[in-house]
Write an enzyme that holds these catalytic residues in place. Structure first.
Site, PDB file in Angstrom:
ATOM      1  N   VAL A  56      36.689  50.690  37.508  1.00  0.00           N
ATOM      2  CA  VAL A  56      38.160  51.231  37.253  1.00  0.00           C
ATOM      3  C   VAL A  56      39.114  49.898  37.099  1.00  0.00           C
ATOM      4  O   VAL A  56      39.596  49.992  36.247  1.00  0.00           O
ATOM      5  CB  VAL A  56      38.591  51.835  38.791  1.00  0.00           C
ATOM      6  CG1 VAL A  56      40.025  51.978  38.928  1.00  0.00           C
ATOM      7  CG2 VAL A  56      37.710  53.005  38.900  1.00  0.00           C
ATOM      8  N   LYS A  87      42.945  34.703  34.595  1.00  0.00           N
ATOM      9  CA  LYS A  87      43.945  35.510  35.132  1.00  0.00           C
ATOM     10  C   LYS A  87      44.806  34.723  36.051  1.00  0.00           C
ATOM     11  O   LYS A  87      44.319  34.127  36.894  1.00  0.00           O
ATOM     12  CB  LYS A  87      43.433  36.683  36.098  1.00  0.00           C
ATOM     13  CG  LYS A  87      44.375  37.716  36.630  1.00  0.00           C
ATOM     14  CD  LYS A  87      43.974  38.772  37.392  1.00  0.00           C
ATOM     15  CE  LYS A  87      44.800  39.431  38.180  1.00  0.00           C
ATOM     16  NZ  LYS A  87      44.049  40.457  39.290  1.00  0.00           N
ATOM     17  N   PRO A 110      51.985  34.977  41.118  1.00  0.00           N
ATOM     18  CA  PRO A 110      51.209  33.844  40.741  1.00  0.00           C
ATOM     19  C   PRO A 110      50.117  33.863  41.481  1.00  0.00           C
ATOM     20  O   PRO A 110      50.176  34.136  42.850  1.00  0.00           O
ATOM     21  CB  PRO A 110      52.208  32.716  40.355  1.00  0.00           C
ATOM     22  CG  PRO A 110      53.456  33.231  40.493  1.00  0.00           C
ATOM     23  CD  PRO A 110      53.219  34.402  41.588  1.00  0.00           C
ATOM     24  N   GLU A 360      46.384  45.060  43.285  1.00  0.00           N
ATOM     25  CA  GLU A 360      46.193  43.626  43.137  1.00  0.00           C
ATOM     26  C   GLU A 360      44.848  43.156  43.569  1.00  0.00           C
ATOM     27  O   GLU A 360      44.383  42.281  44.254  1.00  0.00           O
ATOM     28  CB  GLU A 360      47.041  43.166  44.825  1.00  0.00           C
ATOM     29  CG  GLU A 360      48.501  43.398  44.864  1.00  0.00           C
ATOM     30  CD  GLU A 360      49.358  42.110  44.340  1.00  0.00           C
ATOM     31  OE1 GLU A 360      48.540  41.062  44.139  1.00  0.00           O
ATOM     32  OE2 GLU A 360      50.558  42.192  44.391  1.00  0.00           O
TER      33      GLU A 360
END
Length: 526
Positions: A56, A87, A110, A360
């Site tokens: 997912v 990322k 961040p 998240e």
């Protein structure tokens, strides 16, 4: 633990199910307990050849670097083999009402850590000293670097090191393949491709063995359930109930579309884009060879047909009518967790343990953390397994509840009122009391390290600061303003941050260019 092996040593572990959760668990157990040595723990992973990885989410968080480095996996291999990109942040778009004529309705979460032991600019920003600067632009450089589509490190950095904190975006299936190969070839894990056809119990109700279709019967001291939402061992066989949390987190479905790049030199953001929609949010992740996108939504607030229309309309903005040719997969999500995670000689890791939406990158975060905890806490004797199981369950329950708090925070703080989904998310009745209590404190002062009291926290002060002040949470510190009198020192620190921004802009490569160089030349080995 079982009736006939109560005082025996724990020598054999069988993991049922592969995917990211299964192979992370295998790597942690095998590495910690020397499975590639004659005296080490024997770890066997039984995986169905017919069940694909759900995949997912394709995002990770910085803690994954520690695990991969510990396993001995090369970061260069991750970039080359997993379609991986860096990322540095999650960019939240349209989670708040637009302000005036602004086209910049977003904020960053961040990955750089805010050290409370160093001089903290947070109260000075709250007092308006840096008016016109967002919170993240005031206290650090990472959101600035991210918006410029720059990489978080240089070619001269060692593997797993950089100027900014980072994680990865990656292809979940390719990542599982990399973990599989490393676990088998380097760490001593036995890999069995077979379907589990029967699960046999001891007289006391523990798992004695699993029977496969083509590889016979497997006995073990401990069985790890990594069978996904089906929870074949813990849920179906041992009957551990599932606790739904859809009264707190409403999203219960996801649509997923893999989007090819139309331009091989297309800019790759070094952040996940999370764009709020009428009944949920869309993730948009740039891998090196394609985009991974998905729409997480609530069936209560949107039909499936309407959700797919919203999703395709979003993608149409970037790829035009080509979106109509792309297949769309729908995934039903069980939001919540099992009542217990370790029962008798069976422990669940991954989706068989619990799941919340991947806002998240919580999935991989929890899977990796609980796999590491299992490896660290694995008892040497069966007789002490109940003690470890009780502690594992207590910690696991605490972690899932804190994850749910943090995900709910994003919805509760939103001032969007354009759809019932958003209005209902701000209801106190759907919001955990611990979160409400913390927000009451944080209206008077910023979050403190003392608000996060255990080492088992999943999200800490830094994470909450970024989300709270990215979403315009009002902390009124006027009553304690007398504590913050070092405005000159605050200005000096902010000036240093501005100098850092100018320096890294001329130093860091564009994200895609660094990825291409790593694939060609490789990074420095540790």
């Amino acid at each position: 633990m079982t009736d006939i092996h109560k005082d025996d040593l724990v020598k054999e572990v069988v993991i049922i199910g592969g995917g990211t959760a299964g192979w992370l668990t295998a790597c942690h157990l095998a590495k910690k307990h020397g499975s590639n040595t004659p005296q080490g723990l024997r770890v066997t992973l039984i995986e169905s050849p017919n069940i694909p990885t759900i995949g997912v989410g394709e995002g990770t968080v910085p803690s994954i670097l520690e695990s991969l480095r510990y396993f001995g996996i090369s970061e260069t291999d991750i970039i080359r083999e997993c379609d991986a990109t860096f990322k540095q942040s999650i960019k939240f778009v349209n989670w708040m009402k637009p302000k005036g004529n602004s086209h910049n309705n977003y904020y960053h979460h961040p990955f750089d850590y805010i050290d409370s032991n160093q001089f903290d600019l947070t109260p000075y920003w709250l007092n308006g000293q840096f008016e016109g600067h967002s919170y993240t632009d005031t206290i650090g450089i990472q959101s600035y670097v991210s918006d410029l589509h720059l990489a978080p490190k240089l070619m001269t950095h060692e593997e797993y090191a950089g100027i900014n904190g980072y994680a990865y975006h990656l292809d979940a299936a390719k990542f599982s393949q990399l973990l599989t190969r490393h676990a088998v070839e380097k760490l001593g894990v036995k890999h069995v491709l077979a379907e589990v056809k029967d699960i046999r119990l001891t007289d006391c109700g523990a798992i004695d063995s699993v029977v496969t279709d083509n590889q016979g019967e497997f006995f073990a001291d401990l069985f790890v359930d990594c069978t996904g939402f089906s929870s074949l061992l813990l849920g179906q066989t041992l009957g551990v109930n599932f606790i739904s949390k859809n009264d707190v987190l409403f999203a219960d479905h996801a649509l997923a579309i893999q989007v090819p790049y139309t331009d091989p030199n297309q800019t790759i953001p070094s952040y996940t884009i999370s764009t709020a929609q009428e009944a949920g949010w869309i993730w948009d992740i740039g891998l090196s060879e394609r985009r991974g996108t998905g729409y997480v939504y609530s069936e209560k607030y949107s039909s499936h047909a309407r959700a797919e229309q919203v999703f395709r309309d979003y993608l149409r903005q970037s790829i035009g009518d080509k979106v109509d040719e792309l297949p769309c997969r729908r995934i039903e999500m069980n939001v919540g967790y099992r009542e217990k995670f370790w029962v008798k000689n069976c422990v669940a890791i991954g989706l068989s343990q619990g799941f919340v939406e991947p806002l998240e990158a919580t999935g991989l975060l929890i899977f990796d953390d609980t796999a590491k905890m299992l490896a660290e806490q694995l008892p040497s004797k069966m007789s002490t397994m109940p003690i470890i199981a009780e502690r594992f369950n207590k910690i696991g329950r605490y972690q899932w509840d804190r994850v749910i708090d943090f995900i709910k925070l994003h919805y509760y703080l939103s001032d969007r009122d354009d759809a019932p989904f958003w209005r209902d998310n701000r209801s106190q009745e759907s919001t955990p009391q611990k979160l409400l209590d913390n927000l009451a404190l944080w209206r008077e002062r910023p979050p403190s390290d003392y608000d996060f009291i255990t080492k088992q926290e999943v999200f800490y002060r830094t994470n909450y600061l970024y989300v709270l002040y990215g979403m315009a949470f009002n902390t009124d510190i006027s009553a304690i303003a007398y504590r913050y009198t070092e405005q000159g020192k605050a200005e000096q620190k902010h000036s240093l941050i501005l100098q850092q921004k100018a320096k890294v802009q001329g130093m860091l490569l564009p994200h895609r260019e660094l990825l291409q160089r790593i694939k060609q030349y490789g990074l420095q080995k540790i």
